[in-house]
Write a protein that holds these residues in place. Structure first.
Motif, PDB file in Angstrom:
ATOM      1  N   GLU A   7       0.714  -1.091  -0.015  1.00  0.00           N
ATOM      2  CA  GLU A   7      -0.045   0.163   0.114  1.00  0.00           C
ATOM      3  C   GLU A   7       0.759   1.305  -0.149  1.00  0.00           C
ATOM      4  O   GLU A   7       0.453   2.289  -0.798  1.00  0.00           O
ATOM      5  CB  GLU A   7      -1.168  -0.145   1.356  1.00  0.00           C
ATOM      6  CG  GLU A   7      -2.093  -1.053   1.075  1.00  0.00           C
ATOM      7  CD  GLU A   7      -2.947  -1.110  -0.111  1.00  0.00           C
ATOM      8  OE1 GLU A   7      -3.184   0.042  -0.381  1.00  0.00           O
ATOM      9  OE2 GLU A   7      -3.121  -2.004  -0.630  1.00  0.00           O
ATOM     10  N   ALA A   8       1.988   1.226   0.957  1.00  0.00           N
ATOM     11  CA  ALA A   8       2.845   2.197   0.774  1.00  0.00           C
ATOM     12  C   ALA A   8       3.617   2.613  -0.766  1.00  0.00           C
ATOM     13  O   ALA A   8       3.673   3.800  -0.996  1.00  0.00           O
ATOM     14  CB  ALA A   8       3.751   2.269   2.013  1.00  0.00           C
ATOM     15  N   LYS A   9       3.848   1.666  -1.147  1.00  0.00           N
ATOM     16  CA  LYS A   9       4.275   1.588  -2.663  1.00  0.00           C
ATOM     17  C   LYS A   9       3.321   2.177  -3.621  1.00  0.00           C
ATOM     18  O   LYS A   9       3.645   3.001  -4.432  1.00  0.00           O
ATOM     19  CB  LYS A   9       4.976   0.163  -3.203  1.00  0.00           C
ATOM     20  CG  LYS A   9       6.254  -0.367  -2.383  1.00  0.00           C
ATOM     21  CD  LYS A   9       6.521  -1.581  -2.775  1.00  0.00           C
ATOM     22  CE  LYS A   9       7.610  -2.209  -1.867  1.00  0.00           C
ATOM     23  NZ  LYS A   9       7.950  -3.482  -2.513  1.00  0.00           N
ATOM     24  N   LYS A  10       2.129   1.572  -3.440  1.00  0.00           N
ATOM     25  CA  LYS A  10       1.114   2.038  -4.498  1.00  0.00           C
ATOM     26  C   LYS A  10       1.035   3.746  -4.178  1.00  0.00           C
ATOM     27  O   LYS A  10       0.709   4.436  -5.224  1.00  0.00           O
ATOM     28  CB  LYS A  10      -0.170   1.388  -4.210  1.00  0.00           C
ATOM     29  CG  LYS A  10      -0.114   0.264  -4.911  1.00  0.00           C
ATOM     30  CD  LYS A  10      -1.753  -0.734  -4.524  1.00  0.00           C
ATOM     31  CE  LYS A  10      -1.572  -1.947  -4.951  1.00  0.00           C
ATOM     32  NZ  LYS A  10      -2.783  -2.772  -4.825  1.00  0.00           N
ATOM     33  N   ALA A  11       0.869   4.015  -3.049  1.00  0.00           N
ATOM     34  CA  ALA A  11       0.734   5.682  -2.691  1.00  0.00           C
ATOM     35  C   ALA A  11       1.869   6.377  -3.164  1.00  0.00           C
ATOM     36  O   ALA A  11       1.663   7.377  -3.523  1.00  0.00           O
ATOM     37  CB  ALA A  11       0.580   5.714  -1.192  1.00  0.00           C
ATOM     38  N   TYR A  12       3.061   5.963  -3.100  1.00  0.00           N
ATOM     39  CA  TYR A  12       4.196   6.663  -3.438  1.00  0.00           C
ATOM     40  C   TYR A  12       4.125   6.844  -4.987  1.00  0.00           C
ATOM     41  O   TYR A  12       4.514   7.785  -5.595  1.00  0.00           O
ATOM     42  CB  TYR A  12       5.572   5.893  -3.254  1.00  0.00           C
ATOM     43  CG  TYR A  12       6.718   6.633  -3.688  1.00  0.00           C
ATOM     44  CD1 TYR A  12       7.264   7.793  -3.300  1.00  0.00           C
ATOM     45  CD2 TYR A  12       7.330   5.919  -4.832  1.00  0.00           C
ATOM     46  CE1 TYR A  12       8.400   8.476  -3.682  1.00  0.00           C
ATOM     47  CE2 TYR A  12       8.485   6.623  -5.302  1.00  0.00           C
ATOM     48  CZ  TYR A  12       8.878   7.844  -4.763  1.00  0.00           C
ATOM     49  OH  TYR A  12       9.863   8.409  -5.587  1.00  0.00           O
ATOM     50  N   ARG A  14       1.452   6.631  -6.930  1.00  0.00           N
ATOM     51  CA  ARG A  14       0.242   7.658  -7.304  1.00  0.00           C
ATOM     52  C   ARG A  14       0.707   9.068  -7.182  1.00  0.00           C
ATOM     53  O   ARG A  14       0.589   9.843  -7.871  1.00  0.00           O
ATOM     54  CB  ARG A  14      -0.917   7.247  -6.293  1.00  0.00           C
ATOM     55  CG  ARG A  14      -1.961   8.024  -6.805  1.00  0.00           C
ATOM     56  CD  ARG A  14      -3.446   7.274  -6.050  1.00  0.00           C
ATOM     57  NE  ARG A  14      -3.059   6.906  -4.635  1.00  0.00           N
ATOM     58  CZ  ARG A  14      -3.156   5.557  -4.258  1.00  0.00           C
ATOM     59  NH1 ARG A  14      -3.247   4.610  -4.887  1.00  0.00           N
ATOM     60  NH2 ARG A  14      -2.814   5.306  -2.742  1.00  0.00           N
ATOM     61  N   LYS A  15       1.412   9.390  -5.949  1.00  0.00           N
ATOM     62  CA  LYS A  15       1.899  10.665  -5.747  1.00  0.00           C
ATOM     63  C   LYS A  15       2.925  10.985  -6.724  1.00  0.00           C
ATOM     64  O   LYS A  15       3.002  12.218  -7.255  1.00  0.00           O
ATOM     65  CB  LYS A  15       2.476  10.624  -4.313  1.00  0.00           C
ATOM     66  CG  LYS A  15       3.067  11.962  -3.899  1.00  0.00           C
ATOM     67  CD  LYS A  15       3.451  12.051  -2.438  1.00  0.00           C
ATOM     68  CE  LYS A  15       4.070  13.319  -2.082  1.00  0.00           C
ATOM     69  NZ  LYS A  15       4.947  13.288  -0.828  1.00  0.00           N
ATOM     70  N   SER A  18       1.419  11.791 -10.281  1.00  0.00           N
ATOM     71  CA  SER A  18       0.763  13.010 -10.363  1.00  0.00           C
ATOM     72  C   SER A  18       1.719  14.148 -10.359  1.00  0.00           C
ATOM     73  O   SER A  18       1.255  15.146 -11.240  1.00  0.00           O
ATOM     74  CB  SER A  18      -0.364  13.052  -8.968  1.00  0.00           C
ATOM     75  OG  SER A  18      -0.908  14.444  -9.003  1.00  0.00           O
TER      76      SER A  18
END
Length: 56
Positions: A7-12, A14-15, A18
């Motif tokens: 989840e942390a990898k996905k959030a990074y 995504r950020k 963007s």
């Protein structure tokens, strides 16, 4: 060594995706706001509008 959750990898990702997209637009000469949440809300409004017209 500390492990990083998926989840942390996905959030990074995504950020960074963007921010890279906004930087790319700026390089092409487009005016870009610093807040991506503004785009998200207008995108939601457009989707809601076309969802209403699709039902009619």
């Amino acid at each position: 060594m500390r492990t990083v959750s998926l989840e942390a990898k996905k959030a990074y990702a995504r950020k960074s995706r963007s921010s890279n997209y906004r930087a790319s637009l700026k390089l092409e000469g487009f005016t870009v706001s610093s807040s991506p949440s503004k785009t998200t809300s207008s995108k939601a409004k457009v989707l809601a509008k076309y969802a209403k017209t699709a039902k009619a």
